[in-house]
Enzyme design. Structure first.
Site, PDB file in Angstrom:
ATOM      1  CG  ASP A  37      -2.015   1.067   1.065  1.00 10.87           C
ATOM      2  OD1 ASP A  37      -1.911   1.710   0.273  1.00 10.87           O
ATOM      3  OD2 ASP A  37      -2.988   0.773   1.899  1.00 10.87           O
ATOM      4  CG  ASP A  38      -0.015   4.743  -0.038  1.00 11.19           C
ATOM      5  OD1 ASP A  38      -1.004   4.405  -0.624  1.00 11.19           O
ATOM      6  OD2 ASP A  38      -0.550   5.427   0.834  1.00 11.19           O
ATOM      7  CB  CYS A  77      -6.619   2.953  -1.526  1.00 13.69           C
ATOM      8  SG  CYS A  77      -5.197   3.173  -0.722  1.00 13.69           S
ATOM      9  NE  ARG A  81      -5.867  -0.860  -1.797  1.00 12.54           N
ATOM     10  CZ  ARG A  81      -4.924  -1.422  -1.116  1.00 12.54           C
ATOM     11  NH1 ARG A  81      -5.189  -2.793  -0.692  1.00 12.54           N
ATOM     12  NH2 ARG A  81      -3.903  -1.024  -0.841  1.00 12.54           N
ATOM     13  CE  LYS A 133      -6.346   0.491   2.224  1.00 10.39           C
ATOM     14  NZ  LYS A 133      -5.457   1.496   1.937  1.00 10.39           N
ATOM     15  CG  HIS A 135      -9.851   1.174   1.092  1.00 13.37           C
ATOM     16  ND1 HIS A 135      -8.935   2.013   0.999  1.00 13.37           N
ATOM     17  CD2 HIS A 135     -11.012   2.011   1.516  1.00 13.37           C
ATOM     18  CE1 HIS A 135      -9.126   3.374   1.143  1.00 13.37           C
ATOM     19  NE2 HIS A 135     -10.652   3.311   1.655  1.00 13.37           N
ATOM     20  CB  SER A 158      -6.692   3.444   4.996  1.00 15.29           C
ATOM     21  OG  SER A 158      -6.990   3.449   3.518  1.00 15.29           O
ATOM     22  CG  HIS A 232      -2.097   3.998   3.840  1.00 18.02           C
ATOM     23  ND1 HIS A 232      -2.389   4.751   5.071  1.00 18.02           N
ATOM     24  CD2 HIS A 232      -2.774   4.279   2.970  1.00 18.02           C
ATOM     25  CE1 HIS A 232      -3.278   5.485   4.512  1.00 18.02           C
ATOM     26  NE2 HIS A 232      -3.662   5.312   3.395  1.00 18.02           N
ATOM     27  CG  ASP A 284      -2.504   0.855  -3.092  1.00 21.00           C
ATOM     28  OD1 ASP A 284      -1.095   1.205  -2.888  1.00 21.00           O
ATOM     29  OD2 ASP A 284      -3.269   1.496  -2.294  1.00 21.00           O
ATOM     30  CG  ASN A 285      -1.934   4.234  -4.342  1.00 19.82           C
ATOM     31  OD1 ASN A 285      -2.761   3.885  -4.085  1.00 19.82           O
ATOM     32  ND2 ASN A 285      -0.802   4.885  -3.525  1.00 19.82           N
ATOM     33  CE  LYS A 305      -2.582   7.473  -1.179  1.00 19.66           C
ATOM     34  NZ  LYS A 305      -2.875   6.904   0.198  1.00 19.66           N
TER      35      LYS A 305
HETATM   36 MG    MG Z   1      -2.964   3.224  -1.249  1.00 18.59          MG
END
Ligand code: MG
Length: 459
Positions: A37-38, A77, A81, A133, A135, A158, A232, A284-285, A305
């Site tokens: 994540d991130d 996010c 996803r 996660k 989301h 998150s 994240h 994810d980004n 991001k």
């Molecule tokens: Mg993210």
């Protein structure tokens, strides 16, 4: 008469044998998608990080295919996803919009009608596990257990949501965030196990859960969607990793994810499953640059991001399946939209009927080392098309930094960058390449014709 019968039998055998592939591929291989994540493009050893040690993921990359030009399905996010699990641009399911992601008070979620990768693999009797996660919605119909997962263990959204009173953004991106600052719940199969979740042990417990699913598989094919909550912000690492990296808490967190990945690959090897399991690692980004040193790095790429510059959506992408996926570094553009059709092809599962998929099966590239056909890739911010990549070229119709720029810059003549020559998107060459802009414009027109308006979920 008798000899004729023998001849027929021989002919039948020959015909049957001719239909068998030379080397029979493993049937219904296991599939594991590891999503961070991130995490930025530059936050792994094998992608050039000078100070984060990732020997396990680097080895995975050396044994598999490392993509230099792999994209997330969106710039933040929730839509990202959605793209991964549906194989479709998120605006097709209403999972893109002004609010950018789902919040605990959002009414929407992934529509039940969407056929997730987990649901598609159920058609081939896979055991499906979501870890980490989610989301994609907390209401009935959108939760992991409603979207094809036999088991789910992790956070509903998150790790910075549900902030306790008095907790600020500054606490979130502190190098020492308060351990009880966020009231997010750790859940198993929809039941709250712990609230607030002890975030220092999340990566460790997600890993143990993945190992449990692998050990329990018992010859049945499995699909694990392991979506780490980290890196994240707020950042937490377990005591074994805290303070150990040269890159502060962010590096500690990535090095723990590296450990986790190594544990999973080692468990597959021990169980004799390595050659029959496809593992894909991605993010994810891009990195959350507004978090200061607690945000990651996009390496040479521009922005992070939230933006449709390369740093917002070009992410690590590593495919691994020893003996089947041949070791290589590829500069073929690909994206997490491709993981859905790739997984279906591996599993021999049918594509859902009447559904427009946006990705391509990557097996011809990963197994056959054949170039993929040239195809456009579309960069959305919410429901707005901001950019399009075709081959080496990327045109921006609108640009906006991920956070902090209220309105986009709209470009009457799109900005045009030749990415292999200019990975940092610094030198606009639109004036000398009108022909490229024409080709991109027709790709955009064809794509737009396929978009059907739908009720937005991220209001
Ligand atoms: Mg993210």
């Amino acid at each position: 008469m008798r000899s004729r019968r023998i001849l027929f039998a021989l002919l039948w055998l020959l015909t049957f044998a001719a239909q068998l592939p030379a080397a029979t591929p493993p049937t219904r291989p296991n599939i594991i998608i590891i999503l961070t994540d991130d995490q930025g493009y530059g936050d792994l050893g094998c992608y050039g990080s000078p100070s984060i040690r990732t020997p396990n993921i680097d080895r995975m990359a050396a044994e598999g295919v490392r993509f230099t030009d792999f994209y997330s399905g969106a710039e933040v996010c929730t839509p990202s996803r959605t793209a991964l699990l549906t194989g479709r641009y998120p605006l097709r399911s209403g999972m893109a919009g002004n609010r950018r992601v789902l919040f605990p008070n959002s009414a929407g979620g992934l529509p039940p009608a969407e056929v997730t990768l987990a649901e598609a693999l159920k058609a081939r009797a896979y055991t499906t596990a979501h870890i980490g996660k989610w989301h994609l919605g907390i209401h009935a119909g959108s939760r992991p257990q409603d979207q094809g997962f036999d088991s789910t263990f992790g956070l509903p959204y998150s790790n910075d949501m549900d902030a306790r009173p008095g907790i600020t953004a500054k606490d979130r991106f502190s190098a020492h965030p308060p351990a009880d600052g966020w009231n997010v719940a750790l859940q198993r199969n929809g039941e709250v196990m712990e609230r607030p979740a002890d975030q220092t042990t999340l990566t460790k417990r997600y890993t143990e859960e993945a190992l449990r699913v692998i050990a329990a598989a018992n010859d049945k094919p499995f699909f694990i969607y392991l979506a780490h909550s980290m890196p994240h912000t707020p950042l937490f690492a377990s005591p074994a990793f805290k303070g150990k990296s040269r890159r502060g808490i962010y590096g500690d967190v990535i090095e723990e994810i590296d450990w986790s990945t190594g544990e999973i690959l080692a468990a597959l090897r021990r169980a004799g499953l390595a050659e029959n399991t496809f593992v894909f690692f991605t993010s994810d980004n891009g990195p959350w640059l507004t978090e200061g040193a607690q945000g990651g790095s996009a390496g040479p790429l521009r922005e992070g991001k939230g933006s449709t510059w390369e740093g917002g959506m070009r992410v690590p992408g590593i495919a691994w399946m020893p003996g089947r996926v041949r070791p290589a570094v590829t500069s073929e553009p690909a994206s997490s939209l491709d993981l859905y059709p790739t997984a279906l092809a591996l599993a021999g599962a049918p594509s859902p009927t009447g559904v427009a998929l946006d990705g391509l099966d990557l097996l011809p590239l990963l197994v056959g080392q054949r170039a993929l056909p040239e195809r456009p890739y579309f960069f959305y911010r919410g429901t707005e098309l901001f950019a399009c990549r075709l081959g080496e070229w990327k045109a921006h119709f609108r640009t906006q930094s991920g956070y902090g720029q209220p309105q986009p810059d709209v470009h009457a003549t799109p900005l045009l960058f030749r990415l292999p020559h200019d990975p940092s998107e610094k030198y606009d060459v639109a004036a000398t390449h009108a022909d490229v802009l024409t080709r991109i414009a027709s790709a955009v027109t064809a794509h737009r014709a396929t978009i059907v308006p739908i009720e937005p979920q991220l209001k």
